[in-house]
Design a protein around this motif. Structure first.
Motif, PDB file in Angstrom:
ATOM      1  N   UNK A 110       0.822  -1.217   0.000  1.00  0.00           N
ATOM      2  CA  UNK A 110       0.000   0.000   0.000  1.00  0.00           C
ATOM      3  C   UNK A 110       0.855   1.267   0.000  1.00  0.00           C
ATOM      4  N   UNK A 111       2.061   1.166  -0.528  1.00  0.00           N
ATOM      5  CA  UNK A 111       2.969   2.319  -0.561  1.00  0.00           C
ATOM      6  C   UNK A 111       2.644   3.239  -1.730  1.00  0.00           C
ATOM      7  N   UNK A 112       2.616   4.527  -1.453  1.00  0.00           N
ATOM      8  CA  UNK A 112       2.506   5.543  -2.507  1.00  0.00           C
ATOM      9  C   UNK A 112       3.865   6.137  -2.845  1.00  0.00           C
ATOM     10  N   UNK A 113       4.617   6.482  -1.828  1.00  0.00           N
ATOM     11  CA  UNK A 113       5.960   7.026  -1.993  1.00  0.00           C
ATOM     12  C   UNK A 113       6.840   6.461  -0.892  1.00  0.00           C
ATOM     13  N   UNK A 114       8.146   6.494  -1.147  1.00  0.00           N
ATOM     14  CA  UNK A 114       9.067   6.005  -0.134  1.00  0.00           C
ATOM     15  C   UNK A 114      10.505   6.306  -0.512  1.00  0.00           C
ATOM     16  N   UNK A 115      11.363   6.393   0.499  1.00  0.00           N
ATOM     17  CA  UNK A 115      12.782   6.611   0.229  1.00  0.00           C
ATOM     18  C   UNK A 115      13.605   6.104   1.404  1.00  0.00           C
ATOM     19  N   UNK A 116      14.874   5.762   1.091  1.00  0.00           N
ATOM     20  CA  UNK A 116      15.827   5.365   2.111  1.00  0.00           C
ATOM     21  C   UNK A 116      16.489   6.605   2.683  1.00  0.00           C
ATOM     22  N   UNK A 117      17.186   6.426   3.784  1.00  0.00           N
ATOM     23  CA  UNK A 117      17.918   7.518   4.420  1.00  0.00           C
ATOM     24  C   UNK A 117      19.414   7.270   4.228  1.00  0.00           C
ATOM     25  N   UNK A 118      20.070   8.247   3.628  1.00  0.00           N
ATOM     26  CA  UNK A 118      21.486   8.097   3.283  1.00  0.00           C
ATOM     27  C   UNK A 118      22.369   9.159   3.904  1.00  0.00           C
ATOM     28  N   UNK A 119      21.891   9.850   4.927  1.00  0.00           N
ATOM     29  CA  UNK A 119      22.667  10.897   5.588  1.00  0.00           C
ATOM     30  C   UNK A 119      23.143  10.342   6.928  1.00  0.00           C
ATOM     31  N   UNK A 120      24.415  10.344   7.247  1.00  0.00           N
ATOM     32  CA  UNK A 120      25.563  10.691   6.401  1.00  0.00           C
ATOM     33  C   UNK A 120      25.953   9.492   5.552  1.00  0.00           C
ATOM     34  N   UNK A 121      25.713   8.317   6.093  1.00  0.00           N
ATOM     35  CA  UNK A 121      25.906   7.059   5.381  1.00  0.00           C
ATOM     36  C   UNK A 121      24.561   6.360   5.278  1.00  0.00           C
ATOM     37  N   UNK A 122      24.438   5.427   4.351  1.00  0.00           N
ATOM     38  CA  UNK A 122      23.177   4.680   4.261  1.00  0.00           C
ATOM     39  C   UNK A 122      22.822   4.030   5.591  1.00  0.00           C
ATOM     40  N   UNK A 123      21.578   4.283   6.040  1.00  0.00           N
ATOM     41  CA  UNK A 123      21.132   3.743   7.332  1.00  0.00           C
ATOM     42  C   UNK A 123      20.723   2.285   7.163  1.00  0.00           C
ATOM     43  N   UNK A 124      21.734   1.432   7.019  1.00  0.00           N
ATOM     44  CA  UNK A 124      21.518   0.009   6.797  1.00  0.00           C
ATOM     45  C   UNK A 124      22.418  -0.761   7.734  1.00  0.00           C
ATOM     46  N   UNK A 125      21.880  -1.814   8.312  1.00  0.00           N
ATOM     47  CA  UNK A 125      22.656  -2.680   9.198  1.00  0.00           C
ATOM     48  C   UNK A 125      22.453  -4.123   8.764  1.00  0.00           C
ATOM     49  N   UNK A 126      23.568  -4.862   8.654  1.00  0.00           N
ATOM     50  CA  UNK A 126      23.480  -6.274   8.320  1.00  0.00           C
ATOM     51  C   UNK A 126      24.487  -7.036   9.168  1.00  0.00           C
ATOM     52  N   UNK A 127      24.002  -7.966   9.970  1.00  0.00           N
ATOM     53  CA  UNK A 127      24.846  -8.768  10.840  1.00  0.00           C
ATOM     54  C   UNK A 127      24.695 -10.249  10.492  1.00  0.00           C
ATOM     55  N   UNK A 128      25.833 -10.943  10.539  1.00  0.00           N
ATOM     56  CA  UNK A 128      25.852 -12.383  10.283  1.00  0.00           C
ATOM     57  C   UNK A 128      26.359 -13.075  11.542  1.00  0.00           C
ATOM     58  N   UNK A 129      25.569 -13.971  12.095  1.00  0.00           N
ATOM     59  CA  UNK A 129      25.932 -14.697  13.307  1.00  0.00           C
ATOM     60  C   UNK A 129      26.585 -16.028  12.945  1.00  0.00           C
ATOM     61  N   UNK A 130      27.327 -16.623  13.879  1.00  0.00           N
ATOM     62  CA  UNK A 130      28.044 -17.874  13.567  1.00  0.00           C
ATOM     63  C   UNK A 130      27.146 -19.015  13.092  1.00  0.00           C
ATOM     64  N   UNK A 131      25.904 -19.062  13.585  1.00  0.00           N
ATOM     65  CA  UNK A 131      25.015 -20.162  13.171  1.00  0.00           C
ATOM     66  C   UNK A 131      24.331 -19.898  11.841  1.00  0.00           C
TER      67      UNK A 131
END
Length: 428
Positions: A110-131
């Motif tokens: 149901x999205x009409x508009x959307x954007x990511x946040x890139x100030x100051x760096x892209x606001x993205x987190x990705x973690x990889x656990x041992x399992x």
């Protein structure tokens, strides 16, 4: 000691590099292939989702949408990313380039508009656990559609949803699940200008189309509209305009310019108020609660103007009747004078006319006696006696209006507020 610590950290970073090269290096990992199911089977990959609502900035009644900023998190297991934690030394790995691994193809339906946040760096987190567990978190701002039912506006509650579904993978390959415990969090300092977030619900909305069945998640946000703004800006001014229109009933019936000006001014002001309210709302095919209020208030103001037209007509009728009575009285006096003249000239004629004169007086006396008996009767009508205090019909219309209009408006208020404030809320 400091050199040893720096050397240890450098060696740890080298270990992280070797682990990443080992699991996602060239020829090691293919991001185009989805992970296996539970226990490394061919079942669908399970993705657990939770969201954190940071802010809701606007809920628009005209466009029927709302703006929300949230932190979106997904968690799944990919056995291809398992690694040795070196006896618990490596808790997780942080990946700065999320494009190197497979991610679910979730989208907001149901999205009409959307954007990511890139100030100051892209606001993205990705973690990889041992399992092999992967945590993917991103901050996004969305404008989502929110179909609204405005029948009870502005005494309404609106349910706005966040719909999330898989775009390409069917339920045979990918299934979304709400994270156990607390799937949706809302910031504590959430403030909306015209609404209050009462509560929210999580649900599943798996849908079937021509291309297959797709997993879907839904969050329903229940908003209650703040009524104090509309009470001050709409309801109280409309009440004041209706009451001002009643001032006409207390003015003299001959003050035509004052009563006309008052009626027309209040009518135009009420019409302007109504058009201003409708300009801020979408043109819907049904009647809203605010339409009932403004429509009835406009009717009362218009009725006060029509009341003066009726008073003016009755006043002119009273004048004509008064003139007719005066003319009849003069004619009767002339006839009485003629009879007296005949009495002086001709005694026989006078004697002959006396019974007629006494008969007329007897009839008049009989009517007066009946009227007195009626007034003294125990069944006398107090309302009629009170109305007889006002000789002219125009004055009676004004007096009746002074009582009738406020009583009817009070009755309307009782019915209106009882209907809309104490209705059975189906949402609950």
């Amino acid at each position: 000691m400091a050199w040893g610590e720096c050397s240890g950290k450098a060696n740890f970073r080298q270990i992280e590099k070797k682990i990443l090269d080992n699991i996602i290096g060239p020829g090691k990992y293919d991001s185009r292939i989805r992970p296996h199911g539970i226990n490394n089977t061919d079942g669908p990959a399970l993705v657990k989702v939770n969201i954190y609502i940071r802010s809701i900035s606007e809920i628009d009644d005209v466009r029927m949408d709302y703006s929300v900023q949230l932190t979106f998190r997904e968690q799944w297991r990919d056995e291809r990313l398992q690694f040795d934690d070196l006896g618990g030394q490596v808790r997780y790995l942080t990946l700065t380039d999320p494009e190197k691994i497979w991610k679910p193809d979730l989208f907001f339906s149901n999205e009409k508009e959307g954007h990511f946040h890139n100030i100051i760096m892209p606001n993205v987190l990705l973690r990889i656990h041992p399992n092999g567990d992967v945590l993917y978190s991103i901050r996004i701002s969305l404008v989502l559609s929110c179909p609204m039912d405005l029948k009870f506006y502005p005494l309404d509650k609106q349910t706005c949803s966040i719909l999330m579904a898989s775009y390409g993978y069917t339920t045979e390959d990918l299934v979304f699940l709400w994270k156990e415990g607390d799937p949706v969090q809302v910031t504590k300092n959430l403030h909306l200008p015209r609404f209050t977030l009462e509560r929210f619900f999580t649900d599943y909305c798996t849908s079937r189309t021509n291309t297959g069945e797709y997993s879907c998640l839904k969050v329903d946000l229940l908003f209650k509209r703040e009524f104090s703004y509309y009470l001050i800006q709409i309801y109280i001014p409309c009440c004041m305009l209706v009451i001002v229109s009643w001032v006409s009933f207390w003015l003299d019936q001959n003050a035509v310019p004052a009563r006309v000006s008052l009626g027309v001014t209040t009518l135009l002001t009420m019409a302007t108020q109504t058009s201003g309210i409708n300009a801020s709302l979408p043109p819907v095919s049904y009647t809203k609660a605010i339409d009932v209020w403004t429509g009835v208030c406009l009717t009362f103001v218009f009725g006060a103007l029509l009341e003066f037209a009726l008073v003016n007509y009755a006043s002119r009728s009273d004048v004509h009747k008064k003139m007719a009575k005066e003319q009849q009285k003069k004619q009767w006096e002339l006839e009485h004078a003629a009879l007296e003249a005949d009495h002086l000239e001709d005694g026989a004629t006078t004697f002959a006319m006396k019974p007629l004169v006494h008969h007329h007086g007897d009839l008049h006396a009989e009517k007066m006696r009946q009227c007195e008996v009626h007034m003294k009767s125990p069944k006398e009508n107090l309302c009629r006696r009170w109305m007889n205090r006002f000789p002219s019909r125009s004055k009676r219309i004004d007096v009746i209006s002074r009582i009738f209009f406020p009583l009817m408006f009070a009755l309307f208020n009782l019915v209106y507020w009882t209907t809309y404030l104490f209705r059975e809320d189906k949402e609950e």
